[in-house]
Write a protein that holds these residues in place. Sequence first.
Motif, PDB file in Angstrom:
ATOM      1  N   LEU A 162       8.864   3.668   6.644  1.00 52.16           N
ATOM      2  CA  LEU A 162       9.806   4.676   7.251  1.00 52.16           C
ATOM      3  C   LEU A 162      10.254   5.772   6.621  1.00 52.16           C
ATOM      4  CD1 LEU A 162      10.624   5.767  10.143  1.00 52.16           C
ATOM      5  CD2 LEU A 162      12.695   4.229   9.805  1.00 52.16           C
ATOM      6  N   PRO A 163      11.196   5.453   5.229  1.00 53.63           N
ATOM      7  CA  PRO A 163      11.430   6.628   4.399  1.00 53.63           C
ATOM      8  C   PRO A 163      10.135   7.640   4.065  1.00 53.63           C
ATOM      9  CG  PRO A 163      12.465   4.594   3.619  1.00 53.63           C
ATOM     10  CD  PRO A 163      11.305   4.252   4.833  1.00 53.63           C
ATOM     11  N   MET A 164       8.955   6.761   3.631  1.00 51.81           N
ATOM     12  CA  MET A 164       7.781   7.601   3.065  1.00 51.81           C
ATOM     13  C   MET A 164       7.304   8.469   4.293  1.00 51.81           C
ATOM     14  SD  MET A 164       5.723   4.955   0.485  1.00 51.81           S
ATOM     15  CE  MET A 164       4.631   6.423   0.713  1.00 51.81           C
ATOM     16  N   LEU A 165       7.617   8.203   5.835  1.00 49.67           N
ATOM     17  CA  LEU A 165       6.694   8.826   6.390  1.00 49.67           C
ATOM     18  C   LEU A 165       7.722  10.098   6.427  1.00 49.67           C
ATOM     19  CD1 LEU A 165       5.460   9.490   9.233  1.00 49.67           C
ATOM     20  CD2 LEU A 165       7.464   8.259  10.431  1.00 49.67           C
ATOM     21  N   ILE A 166       8.979  10.059   6.634  1.00 48.67           N
ATOM     22  CA  ILE A 166       9.854  11.109   6.372  1.00 48.67           C
ATOM     23  C   ILE A 166       9.792  12.005   5.262  1.00 48.67           C
ATOM     24  CG2 ILE A 166      12.416  12.224   6.512  1.00 48.67           C
ATOM     25  CD1 ILE A 166      13.106   9.202   7.633  1.00 48.67           C
ATOM     26  N   ILE A 167       9.549  11.509   4.075  1.00 43.82           N
ATOM     27  CA  ILE A 167       9.293  12.444   2.964  1.00 43.82           C
ATOM     28  C   ILE A 167       7.819  12.814   3.073  1.00 43.82           C
ATOM     29  CG2 ILE A 167       8.826  12.091   0.315  1.00 43.82           C
ATOM     30  CD1 ILE A 167      10.942   9.801   0.442  1.00 43.82           C
ATOM     31  N   GLY A 168       6.725  12.210   3.700  1.00 42.82           N
ATOM     32  CA  GLY A 168       5.645  12.837   3.766  1.00 42.82           C
ATOM     33  C   GLY A 168       5.605  13.791   4.722  1.00 42.82           C
ATOM     34  N   ILE A 169       6.353  13.890   5.765  1.00 38.54           N
ATOM     35  CA  ILE A 169       6.520  14.929   6.618  1.00 38.54           C
ATOM     36  C   ILE A 169       7.038  16.258   5.913  1.00 38.54           C
ATOM     37  CG2 ILE A 169       7.719  15.892   8.719  1.00 38.54           C
ATOM     38  CD1 ILE A 169       7.424  13.268   9.834  1.00 38.54           C
TER      39      ILE A 169
ATOM     40  N   HIS B 218       0.880  -1.254  -0.212  1.00 37.78           N
ATOM     41  CA  HIS B 218       0.168  -0.011   0.076  1.00 37.78           C
ATOM     42  C   HIS B 218       0.975   1.167  -0.006  1.00 37.78           C
ATOM     43  CE1 HIS B 218      -2.715  -2.950   1.730  1.00 37.78           C
ATOM     44  NE2 HIS B 218      -3.651  -2.415   0.780  1.00 37.78           N
ATOM     45  N   PHE B 219       1.807   1.131   0.814  1.00 33.78           N
ATOM     46  CA  PHE B 219       2.896   2.493   0.839  1.00 33.78           C
ATOM     47  C   PHE B 219       3.518   2.730  -0.599  1.00 33.78           C
ATOM     48  CE2 PHE B 219       2.705   2.012   5.356  1.00 33.78           C
ATOM     49  CZ  PHE B 219       2.753   3.178   5.720  1.00 33.78           C
ATOM     50  N   ASP B 220       3.791   1.355  -1.297  1.00 35.77           N
ATOM     51  CA  ASP B 220       4.329   1.440  -2.618  1.00 35.77           C
ATOM     52  C   ASP B 220       3.420   2.100  -3.501  1.00 35.77           C
ATOM     53  OD1 ASP B 220       6.771   0.583  -4.580  1.00 35.77           O
ATOM     54  OD2 ASP B 220       4.906  -0.002  -5.469  1.00 35.77           O
ATOM     55  N   LYS B 221       2.225   1.571  -3.290  1.00 37.64           N
ATOM     56  CA  LYS B 221       1.190   2.077  -4.395  1.00 37.64           C
ATOM     57  C   LYS B 221       0.887   3.685  -4.151  1.00 37.64           C
ATOM     58  CE  LYS B 221      -0.474  -0.997  -6.909  1.00 37.64           C
ATOM     59  NZ  LYS B 221      -0.669  -1.067  -8.472  1.00 37.64           N
ATOM     60  N   VAL B 222       0.785   4.106  -2.757  1.00 36.72           N
ATOM     61  CA  VAL B 222       0.382   5.615  -2.529  1.00 36.72           C
ATOM     62  C   VAL B 222       1.568   6.350  -3.017  1.00 36.72           C
ATOM     63  CG1 VAL B 222       0.159   7.256  -0.760  1.00 36.72           C
ATOM     64  CG2 VAL B 222      -1.227   4.952  -0.519  1.00 36.72           C
ATOM     65  N   ALA B 223       2.920   5.845  -2.910  1.00 35.93           N
ATOM     66  CA  ALA B 223       4.162   6.330  -3.230  1.00 35.93           C
ATOM     67  C   ALA B 223       3.918   6.838  -4.719  1.00 35.93           C
ATOM     68  CB  ALA B 223       5.390   5.821  -2.737  1.00 35.93           C
ATOM     69  N   LYS B 224       3.688   5.683  -5.593  1.00 34.50           N
ATOM     70  CA  LYS B 224       3.633   6.031  -6.967  1.00 34.50           C
ATOM     71  C   LYS B 224       2.533   6.945  -7.251  1.00 34.50           C
ATOM     72  CE  LYS B 224       5.308   1.720  -8.025  1.00 34.50           C
ATOM     73  NZ  LYS B 224       5.047   0.170  -8.553  1.00 34.50           N
ATOM     74  N   LEU B 225       1.460   6.958  -6.548  1.00 35.53           N
ATOM     75  CA  LEU B 225       0.448   7.956  -6.799  1.00 35.53           C
ATOM     76  C   LEU B 225       0.858   9.478  -6.299  1.00 35.53           C
ATOM     77  CD1 LEU B 225      -2.650   8.476  -7.660  1.00 35.53           C
ATOM     78  CD2 LEU B 225      -3.441   8.084  -5.134  1.00 35.53           C
ATOM     79  N   LEU B 226       1.581   9.576  -5.363  1.00 32.18           N
ATOM     80  CA  LEU B 226       2.108  10.765  -4.965  1.00 32.18           C
ATOM     81  C   LEU B 226       3.283  11.087  -6.166  1.00 32.18           C
ATOM     82  CD1 LEU B 226       2.466  13.001  -2.836  1.00 32.18           C
ATOM     83  CD2 LEU B 226       4.168  11.658  -1.620  1.00 32.18           C
ATOM     84  N   VAL B 227       4.023  10.305  -6.396  1.00 34.85           N
ATOM     85  CA  VAL B 227       4.974  11.059  -7.585  1.00 34.85           C
ATOM     86  C   VAL B 227       4.077  11.666  -8.678  1.00 34.85           C
ATOM     87  CG1 VAL B 227       6.410  10.149  -9.354  1.00 34.85           C
ATOM     88  CG2 VAL B 227       6.642   9.464  -7.042  1.00 34.85           C
ATOM     89  N   LEU B 228       2.909  10.828  -9.176  1.00 35.84           N
ATOM     90  CA  LEU B 228       2.360  11.224 -10.315  1.00 35.84           C
ATOM     91  C   LEU B 228       1.658  12.709 -10.012  1.00 35.84           C
ATOM     92  CD1 LEU B 228       0.717  10.642 -12.913  1.00 35.84           C
ATOM     93  CD2 LEU B 228      -0.948   9.661 -11.683  1.00 35.84           C
ATOM     94  N   VAL B 229       1.057  12.903  -9.043  1.00 36.35           N
ATOM     95  CA  VAL B 229       0.537  14.175  -8.624  1.00 36.35           C
ATOM     96  C   VAL B 229       1.512  15.113  -8.501  1.00 36.35           C
ATOM     97  CG1 VAL B 229      -1.760  13.360  -7.724  1.00 36.35           C
ATOM     98  CG2 VAL B 229      -0.004  13.717  -6.194  1.00 36.35           C
TER      99      VAL B 229
END
Length: 447
Positions: A351-358, A277-288
């Motif tokens: 964890l990396p996505m948490l830091i990037i998300g912040i 799920h993190f991988d999918k949301v990350a790709k969606l975040l990259v797209l937007v």
Amino acid sequence: MAELQTNTVENLSKDLFRTVRLNKEFHIWMGFLSLVLLICLYAYSIQLRDGLGVAGIRDYVSWGIYISNFVFFVATSLVGMLVSGVVGLSGQKWVTPLTRIAEIIAVAFAAVAGLVIVSDMGRPERLANVFIHGRVQSPILWDVTVVSTYFLISLLLLYITLIPDLAYGKGNLEGRPKLLQKLYEILSLGWRGTKEEVKIIKKSTVVMLILIIPVALSIHTVTSWLFAVTLRPGWDSSIFGPYFVSGAFVSGLSCLIIAMFFFRKNYKLENYITDFHFDKVAKLLVLVSLVYLYFNLNEFLVPGYKMKKFDAVHLRQLFAGEHALLFWGVQGLGLIIPIILLLMKPFRKPLPMLIIGIFVLIGSWLKRYIIVVPVQEHPFLPIQHEPSNFMVYSPTLIEILISIAPIIMVLMIISVLAKLFPVIPIWETAVHKGLIKDEIETKDQNE
């Protein structure tokens, strides 16, 4: 452990309802938030007593961090529409465990967004005049209308999808407060899961999901028009609508990532919110984010190439003036570097996505500050014979405390909703796992 527990609907319900409890940690957390909120409300009482002069906003910069906050809150609330509406309606089943978290975030931010605007009013008791004497020509009236509509639809969507889970909850709340059990019984509306009830729920959900998309797009498009309908350099833009909407998706998804990490770790939902799920949301975040970057290039490259007189003053302040560090920091740390990192699989872990998300979320708020404040420091007419604090905006401590209050309110709403109801949709998860049939419910088959 969870695989063994989720092989029946009963086990799935038992596993996901274990987070519905008002434990000691929750009371401590809410006590802390309440204390901070009281301090912030005290600051607001000072503003009510002494007027907006206690804030840093003045004649020229009359929209400071209050309006930056408002734009940010409206933007972040769009995550509900993006996840449940756009992604959900496109048939992406992987998003199911995340829809309720996104809807809770949407409800919290939309509910508070309407209050944020009140902090910028010197006479808040006159708010009713917006409705009583509002003119259809005023974008502010449109904004209030669409924010209220979006909040109601988001709340209704959250409730409709909760109804089956509320029915399951009646048998899984042993030891919880009687009042909570009664609340579940009332709100479940006597759901039994018959074929007819399933059809009604599914149709109602689809209608809400379809309805929420244009309303959500309207809410932030209208917010952008509050700026774009003026002639101010930096705001006088024809692409502010899509520019704001794409930025809203970036802001909302970064908030979702932080919430996913928190609920996964603290509610022990590793088997429901997985690395996938993190991988999918990350790709969606990259797209937007790429779409948002494209609009950023348009927003600054075209006026930067033409360099009209007043545009040039504004852009030089952003690119090389007193706001340059903030501007390039936001573009780099809050947008470009996250895109680059998320293109690499190792950074699409929790964890990396948490830091990037912040970083992205903080960058999203600061971006609203950049949109709102620097433009006002360069009016068409020269500023003469004015005190320095009229020419350069600097938020005061009282203003900062008042601006923290909405953040505290959002955290309180999310905390309460996440403790009263399961954050993973139980009924939908059971359908997708094949534990119950999609159209025909077990009881109906037995009849």
